[in-house]
Design a protein around this motif. Sequence first.
Motif, mmCIF file in Angstrom:
data_model
loop_
_atom_site.group_PDB
_atom_site.id
_atom_site.type_symbol
_atom_site.label_atom_id
_atom_site.label_comp_id
_atom_site.label_asym_id
_atom_site.label_seq_id
_atom_site.Cartn_x
_atom_site.Cartn_y
_atom_site.Cartn_z
ATOM 1 N N TYR A 151 -4.187 -31.763 -45.278
ATOM 2 C CA TYR A 151 -4.644 -30.449 -44.858
ATOM 3 C C TYR A 151 -5.768 -30.596 -43.833
ATOM 4 N N ALA A 152 -5.946 -29.564 -43.043
ATOM 5 C CA ALA A 152 -7.008 -29.544 -42.036
ATOM 6 C C ALA A 152 -8.183 -28.718 -42.551
ATOM 7 N N ARG A 153 -9.390 -29.180 -42.254
ATOM 8 C CA ARG A 153 -10.596 -28.458 -42.653
ATOM 9 C C ARG A 153 -11.270 -27.884 -41.402
ATOM 10 N N PHE A 154 -11.584 -26.601 -41.451
ATOM 11 C CA PHE A 154 -12.255 -25.944 -40.339
ATOM 12 C C PHE A 154 -13.606 -25.428 -40.823
ATOM 13 N N LYS A 155 -14.673 -25.914 -40.206
ATOM 14 C CA LYS A 155 -16.022 -25.518 -40.596
ATOM 15 C C LYS A 155 -16.320 -24.110 -40.092
ATOM 16 N N THR A 156 -16.971 -23.323 -40.930
ATOM 17 C CA THR A 156 -17.358 -21.965 -40.562
ATOM 18 C C THR A 156 -18.758 -21.991 -39.945
ATOM 19 N N PRO A 157 -18.932 -21.381 -38.783
ATOM 20 C CA PRO A 157 -20.260 -21.384 -38.155
ATOM 21 C C PRO A 157 -21.323 -20.768 -39.075
ATOM 22 N N ASN A 158 -22.512 -21.324 -39.028
ATOM 23 C CA ASN A 158 -23.662 -20.780 -39.769
ATOM 24 C C ASN A 158 -23.487 -20.812 -41.276
ATOM 25 N N GLY A 159 -22.550 -21.600 -41.764
ATOM 26 C CA GLY A 159 -22.351 -21.700 -43.202
ATOM 27 C C GLY A 159 -21.405 -20.683 -43.791
ATOM 28 N N GLY A 160 -21.007 -19.693 -43.010
ATOM 29 C CA GLY A 160 -20.035 -18.709 -43.474
ATOM 30 C C GLY A 160 -20.641 -17.596 -44.307
ATOM 31 N N HIS A 161 -19.947 -16.470 -44.361
ATOM 32 C CA HIS A 161 -20.336 -15.372 -45.248
ATOM 33 C C HIS A 161 -20.000 -15.718 -46.696
ATOM 34 N N ILE A 162 -18.784 -16.286 -46.903
ATOM 35 C CA ILE A 162 -18.332 -16.664 -48.243
ATOM 36 C C ILE A 162 -18.082 -18.167 -48.314
ATOM 37 N N PHE A 163 -17.229 -18.686 -47.417
ATOM 38 C CA PHE A 163 -16.848 -20.091 -47.467
ATOM 39 C C PHE A 163 -17.448 -20.873 -46.295
ATOM 40 N N PRO A 164 -18.097 -22.011 -46.575
ATOM 41 C CA PRO A 164 -18.644 -22.836 -45.485
ATOM 42 C C PRO A 164 -17.574 -23.545 -44.669
ATOM 43 N N SER A 165 -16.375 -23.634 -45.188
ATOM 44 C CA SER A 165 -15.241 -24.157 -44.436
ATOM 45 C C SER A 165 -13.960 -23.603 -45.040
ATOM 46 N N MET B 273 -9.743 -24.479 -45.553
ATOM 47 C CA MET B 273 -8.659 -25.455 -45.482
ATOM 48 C C MET B 273 -7.371 -24.749 -45.053
ATOM 49 N N MET B 274 -6.598 -25.418 -44.192
ATOM 50 C CA MET B 274 -5.331 -24.867 -43.725
ATOM 51 C C MET B 274 -4.288 -25.967 -43.594
ATOM 52 N N HIS C 186 -1.705 -28.441 -41.844
ATOM 53 C CA HIS C 186 -1.943 -29.334 -40.710
ATOM 54 C C HIS C 186 -1.592 -28.707 -39.360
ATOM 55 N N SER C 187 -0.629 -27.780 -39.333
ATOM 56 C CA SER C 187 -0.185 -27.190 -38.066
ATOM 57 C C SER C 187 -1.329 -26.509 -37.330
ATOM 58 N N TYR C 188 -2.250 -25.914 -38.064
ATOM 59 C CA TYR C 188 -3.343 -25.185 -37.419
ATOM 60 C C TYR C 188 -4.327 -26.113 -36.723
ATOM 61 N N GLU C 189 -4.316 -27.395 -37.064
ATOM 62 C CA GLU C 189 -5.138 -28.376 -36.381
ATOM 63 C C GLU C 189 -4.376 -29.005 -35.217
ATOM 64 N N GLU C 190 -3.060 -29.085 -35.345
ATOM 65 C CA GLU C 190 -2.244 -29.782 -34.346
ATOM 66 C C GLU C 190 -1.947 -28.929 -33.119
ATOM 67 N N VAL C 191 -2.033 -27.606 -33.234
ATOM 68 C CA VAL C 191 -1.737 -26.766 -32.077
ATOM 69 C C VAL C 191 -2.965 -26.664 -31.175
ATOM 70 N N PHE D 61 -5.435 -14.304 -42.707
ATOM 71 C CA PHE D 61 -5.687 -14.544 -44.130
ATOM 72 C C PHE D 61 -4.491 -15.267 -44.758
ATOM 73 N N GLY D 62 -3.285 -14.933 -44.297
ATOM 74 C CA GLY D 62 -2.074 -15.558 -44.827
ATOM 75 C C GLY D 62 -1.921 -17.016 -44.436
ATOM 76 N N ALA D 63 -2.843 -17.538 -43.623
ATOM 77 C CA ALA D 63 -2.799 -18.951 -43.254
ATOM 78 C C ALA D 63 -3.430 -19.842 -44.320
ATOM 79 N N THR D 64 -4.104 -19.267 -45.301
ATOM 80 C CA THR D 64 -4.747 -20.067 -46.347
ATOM 81 C C THR D 64 -3.694 -20.529 -47.359
ATOM 82 N N PRO D 65 -3.583 -21.823 -47.628
ATOM 83 C CA PRO D 65 -2.505 -22.340 -48.481
ATOM 84 C C PRO D 65 -2.623 -21.873 -49.930
ATOM 85 N N LEU D 66 -1.486 -21.511 -50.505
ATOM 86 C CA LEU D 66 -1.459 -21.135 -51.916
ATOM 87 C C LEU D 66 -1.788 -22.324 -52.813
ATOM 88 N N THR D 67 -1.519 -23.531 -52.348
ATOM 89 C CA THR D 67 -1.802 -24.727 -53.140
ATOM 90 C C THR D 67 -3.293 -24.950 -53.346
#
Length: 383
Positions: A164-178, A180-181, A183-188, A213-219
């Motif tokens: 899976y790909a990890r994307f950091k949220t700027p400024n620590g995020g409102h809820i999540f600091p990063s 996960m999505m 791999h396709s979202y990192e490869e494009v 929102f639907g890009a967040t994996p159910l796993t």
Amino acid sequence: MHRHMAPGISRRHFFAAASATALPLFAAAPAPAAPVSIARCPDYGTALTPTLKTMFDQLGGLGRLVAGKTVGIKINLTGSPRQRLGNTPAELAQYTHPAVVGSVVRLMGQAGARRIRILEGCFACDDPMEEFLIEVGWDPSPLLNAATMVDMENTNTLGKGRKYARFKTPNGGHIFPSIMMNHSYEEVDVLVSLAKLKEHATCGVTLSMKNMFGATPLTIYGDHAGKDDADEATARGGRGTIMHAGARQPAAIAEPERDPRSPREDKYRMPRIVADIAAARPIHLAIIDGISTMTGGEGPWNGGRLRAVNPGILIAGTNAVCTDAVGTAVMGFDPMADRGTPPFEYCDSSLKLAEMHGVGTRDLSRIEIAGLPIKDAVFKFRV
């Protein structure tokens, strides 16, 4: 109960949400602005592709954005194929219409895209997207053949990738600091959010940002996600337990939320999660299908004033907040509105929260409109 307080939220949590929204949590630098194109398109027939091409040309041309690059197109297939608004097909109510998907793929191929991936977390399943589309009643072949090197991936799971790909949220995020999505979202190289023009029960509106929102994996973020590593056998159900209610943390492969003491209320959490995703994995091109859609919610499961409508509008822009602000205005709402004012009667504004992240501006006075003026495009979703 306070007259703007949503059912099920405590008085303490209500005022915590209100004060948190008002605080300048992040940098106060002006959020960027970008042009947005609006066009009339009466149906999904022969006018669709040339209309989209004109809109993309007004934004600087597709070649500048996609030539020689791998493009990911996140579409919207929210809900089960068996859930319909009366006799209205899903693509005329809650789903992105396949004709729009096909036209966008075709135009990107003509503009020189090297590879195109059609992406979605297909409702409550780990089946290949092609299988899901067949269940919907669509033939995936025209989409796969609309350009060279087109494929599909159901991003509820790891799919064809190794991690899976990890994307950091700027400024620590409102809820999540990063976030996960798949791999396709990192490869494009270029990410397109191809959304539907709709209201939403917990976010007020669902446009290009909420579509992600639907890009967040159910796993990892799903109701049945494992506690530790992502469990590929648990890609079923929704995301209510972790995302909406905050009843537990995501699988430990993902970072936990920054403040587990924050309100456990969906209309506080969901707009913030949407803003975090928009900041963590930026959208390069936002396209909103408002030709045929529905009012009153994001799907047939929403009660109340649901109806199928035909605004006959397409909206596109290179900044997701700006594009969604224009979409909100076209629906007859004020994009500068906040909790307590339609369409955000009971929820915080994801537009404002993404603006706080510096993603883009929701101030229409700063957004250049190409094509049809907003005043001529308005289709009021609340009559």
